[in-house]
Design a protein around this motif. Structure first.
Motif, PDB file in Angstrom:
ATOM      1  N   ALA A 192       4.955  14.257  14.264  1.00  0.00           N
ATOM      2  CA  ALA A 192       5.048  15.438  15.129  1.00  0.00           C
ATOM      3  C   ALA A 192       6.450  15.572  15.701  1.00  0.00           C
ATOM      4  CB  ALA A 192       4.021  15.346  16.262  1.00  0.00           C
ATOM      5  N   ILE A 239       8.761  16.983  13.065  1.00  0.00           N
ATOM      6  CA  ILE A 239       8.552  18.424  12.865  1.00  0.00           C
ATOM      7  C   ILE A 239       9.221  19.221  13.982  1.00  0.00           C
ATOM      8  CG2 ILE A 239       6.803  20.246  12.850  1.00  0.00           C
ATOM      9  CD1 ILE A 239       4.944  18.339  11.418  1.00  0.00           C
ATOM     10  N   VAL A 240       9.033  18.794  15.224  1.00  0.00           N
ATOM     11  CA  VAL A 240       9.598  19.531  16.363  1.00  0.00           C
ATOM     12  C   VAL A 240      11.118  19.507  16.316  1.00  0.00           C
ATOM     13  CG1 VAL A 240       9.827  19.565  18.877  1.00  0.00           C
ATOM     14  CG2 VAL A 240       7.587  19.197  17.837  1.00  0.00           C
ATOM     15  N   ALA A 295       1.010   9.852  13.682  1.00  0.00           N
ATOM     16  CA  ALA A 295       0.976  11.266  14.074  1.00  0.00           C
ATOM     17  C   ALA A 295       2.084  11.593  15.062  1.00  0.00           C
ATOM     18  CB  ALA A 295      -0.386  11.612  14.666  1.00  0.00           C
ATOM     19  N   ALA A 350       6.644  16.382   6.259  1.00  0.00           N
ATOM     20  CA  ALA A 350       5.617  15.717   7.055  1.00  0.00           C
ATOM     21  C   ALA A 350       4.565  15.062   6.157  1.00  0.00           C
ATOM     22  CB  ALA A 350       4.952  16.727   7.999  1.00  0.00           C
ATOM     23  N   GLY A 365      -0.380  14.730  12.970  1.00  0.00           N
ATOM     24  CA  GLY A 365       1.019  14.960  13.305  1.00  0.00           C
ATOM     25  C   GLY A 365       1.458  16.389  13.011  1.00  0.00           C
ATOM     26  N   ILE A 366       1.001  16.941  11.882  1.00  0.00           N
ATOM     27  CA  ILE A 366       1.342  18.330  11.558  1.00  0.00           C
ATOM     28  C   ILE A 366       0.758  19.270  12.605  1.00  0.00           C
ATOM     29  CG2 ILE A 366       0.928  20.190   9.905  1.00  0.00           C
ATOM     30  CD1 ILE A 366       1.133  18.100   7.683  1.00  0.00           C
ATOM     31  N   LEU A 419       0.052  18.548  15.787  1.00  0.00           N
ATOM     32  CA  LEU A 419       0.812  18.399  17.033  1.00  0.00           C
ATOM     33  C   LEU A 419       2.189  19.034  16.913  1.00  0.00           C
ATOM     34  CD1 LEU A 419      -0.043  14.691  18.008  1.00  0.00           C
ATOM     35  CD2 LEU A 419      -0.837  16.779  19.152  1.00  0.00           C
ATOM     36  N   GLY A 420       2.834  18.847  15.761  1.00  0.00           N
ATOM     37  CA  GLY A 420       4.159  19.428  15.565  1.00  0.00           C
ATOM     38  C   GLY A 420       4.139  20.944  15.583  1.00  0.00           C
ATOM     39  N   SER A 434      13.955  10.675  16.508  1.00  0.00           N
ATOM     40  CA  SER A 434      12.813  10.852  15.615  1.00  0.00           C
ATOM     41  C   SER A 434      12.788   9.777  14.540  1.00  0.00           C
ATOM     42  CB  SER A 434      12.851  12.240  14.978  1.00  0.00           C
ATOM     43  OG  SER A 434      14.022  12.407  14.189  1.00  0.00           O
TER      44      SER A 434
END
Length: 490
Positions: free
Chosen positions: A29, A32-33, A25, A458, A387-388, A390-391, A329
């Protein structure tokens, strides 16, 4: 049987499953960020470039100003006022209209550029700066000093002295930019990066009309509204519209029909910039080379060239996001995959007796491998979901707080600038109108938009993480033999 056993094993090993999912996760995340911030950086840079180019413009054609020759000095603004004895306190005012930024090109250059292979459309524009000086001279008053006793004046009591007091001059200096636009081709040029928020834009029939469109920031500063008159070098123009720049900073303070701008600057049939739209975005570099070859003496600038001139915190943050951020990342994600695989393999090692017993009961190696891979895949999907979440939360926080980044634009590429003004006192020390700076700075609010492609990436990473972990564990499980379980039976 597969799903029943899967559900039971995941419930029994919740802590281990949560550790694996959490590691994946964090990596997902971060991806994604970083991708969202990079997308926000690209949007911010696009806004910066739009403030110079205008929507739909792929490149500009200009001619750089020639440096002064040996023994020559750069031309400076010069104001001349008539002294009138009978009206000393009369207000003096003068406008100086100057072509700014580049040397002028013949208007026929626009047609030449438009005929080049790969050019869909071309339109010319004229960038000007108007400096307005307004003030008055005041004559000083002579005052006679009383005679001093015993003075050396020639009379018995000495003669009195005299002095001039008061007087002087004070002038306001206002500087603003004017852009002459071809009203018959309004699909290209800087005005297209602004939206008409009051009144209207130019009509195609107003090619030589005394009308103007004012930028909203300048109109607010000067308290101008639709229907008001703006006087430029003695000519009155009716403001027919107020335009607000999409990027927050307009290319010019005032927009006039091209012919009127040429008349003001005494630059008949001249332009400073040719805005070009390519027929295909994939041919931009080829069109650039064609124009440079067939129209010598010109400078062709594309959006990629402009992007290289953007500096400041926006450029620094963009470099960090695309360089350090992406590599970070990737490293974190790779570490998460490796840790997930090792933890799954270690969990299989602790379940030797269980899998050995299952094989002794008739389970084949492939079935045991699929069971381990299924558990790892579920852990990956759970980690992907976390993770999605959190991102998305990280991207939302960045967009909500919208940190402001500064983009400093290299000089010589744009034709605009904010209005400037000042007050200069003649005879009262150094001073004068501020000279045009080499570049200008724009403040851009950063956002972090999350696209569907980022979400799809993701999900793919979550599946890949589960498969990697399952590959580790499945390989370990396939090597187990029933005899291993019998050795551990107490």
């Amino acid at each position: 049987m597969f799903f029943t056993y899967l559900r039971r094993e995941l419930r029994r090993r919740r802590k281990a499953a949560l550790v694996v999912a959490s590691g994946l996760a964090l990596g997902i995340a971060l991806v994604i960020v970083v991708n969202s911030v990079s997308s926000g950086m690209n949007r911010a840079q696009d806004k910066v470039l739009e403030s110079l180019y205008g929507l739909g413009t792929d490149m500009t054609v200009t001619k750089a100003a020639s440096p002064p020759g040996e023994g020559e000095t750069a031309r400076r603004p010069r104001f001349e006022f008539d002294a009138k004895d009978n009206d000393d306190d009369a207000e003096q005012s003068q406008d100086l209209v100057m072509v700014q930024g580049f040397e002028t090109l013949a208007a026929s250059t626009v047609d030449k550029v438009g005929k080049q292979d790969g050019v869909a459309d071309a339109v010319g524009g004229l960038s000007l700066r108007v400096m307005k000086v307004n003030g008055q001279f005041k004559r000083g008053e002579a005052q006679v000093m009383p005679a001093q006793p015993g003075g050396s004046g020639g009379g018995s009591g000495g003669s009195g002295g005299g002095a001039v007091r008061g007087g002087g001059a004070a002038f306001d200096v206002d500087s603003y930019t004017v852009y002459g636009t071809d009203v018959s081709h309004q699909g290209l040029g800087p005005l297209t990066s602004s939206k008409i928020t009051s009144g209207r834009t130019f009509k195609e029939s107003e090619t030589d009309a005394k009308v103007a469109v004012a930028d909203s920031a300048y109109a607010k500063e000067k308290k101008l509204a639709v229907g008001d008159k703006l006087t430029v070098s003695g000519t009155k123009y009716e403001i027919v519209g107020i335009a607000t720049a999409d990027s927050g900073d307009a290319a010019a303070n005032v927009y006039l029909p091209l012919k009127q701008a040429q008349t003001l600057a005494d630059a008949k049939n001249k332009v400073t910039t040719v805005y070009v739209q390519a027929s295909d975005s994939q041919r931009i570099d080829g069109v650039k080379q064609t124009i440079r070859k067939n129209i010598p003496g010109t400078t062709v600038t594309t959006s990629a060239d402009l992007a290289e001139t953007v500096s400041g915190s926006l450029s620094t943050a963009s470099d960090l996001a695309s360089g350090v951020g992406r590599w970070l990342s990737i490293v974190v994600l790779a570490a998460a995959f490796l840790v997930a695989g090792l933890l799954t393999s270690a969990a299989v090692s602790r379940r030797v007796r269980e899998f050995g017993t299952l094989k002794a009961l008739g389970w084949k190696s492939g079935r045991v491998t699929r069971q381990v891979a299924g558990e790892a895949l579920v852990n990956g999907l759970v980690g992907g979901a976390l993770g999605i979440g959190l991102g998305l939360a990280g991207a939302w926080l960045i967009t909500t707080f919208s940190p402001t980044l500064t983009a400093e634009l290299g000089g010589g590429l744009g034709g605009g600038g904010a209005a400037g003004g000042g007050r200069v006192a003649f005879g009262g020390g150094p001073g004068g109108p501020g000279q045009e700076t080499a570049g200008r700075a724009l403040d851009i609010a950063l956002s972090a938009p999350v696209s569907l492609m980022t979400i799809a990436l993701a999900v793919a990473l979550a599946v890949a993480g589960g498969l990697v972990a399952g590959g580790f564990g499945g390989w370990r499980a396939s090597r187990l033999r029933p005899a291993d379980a019998l050795r551990r039976v107490e």
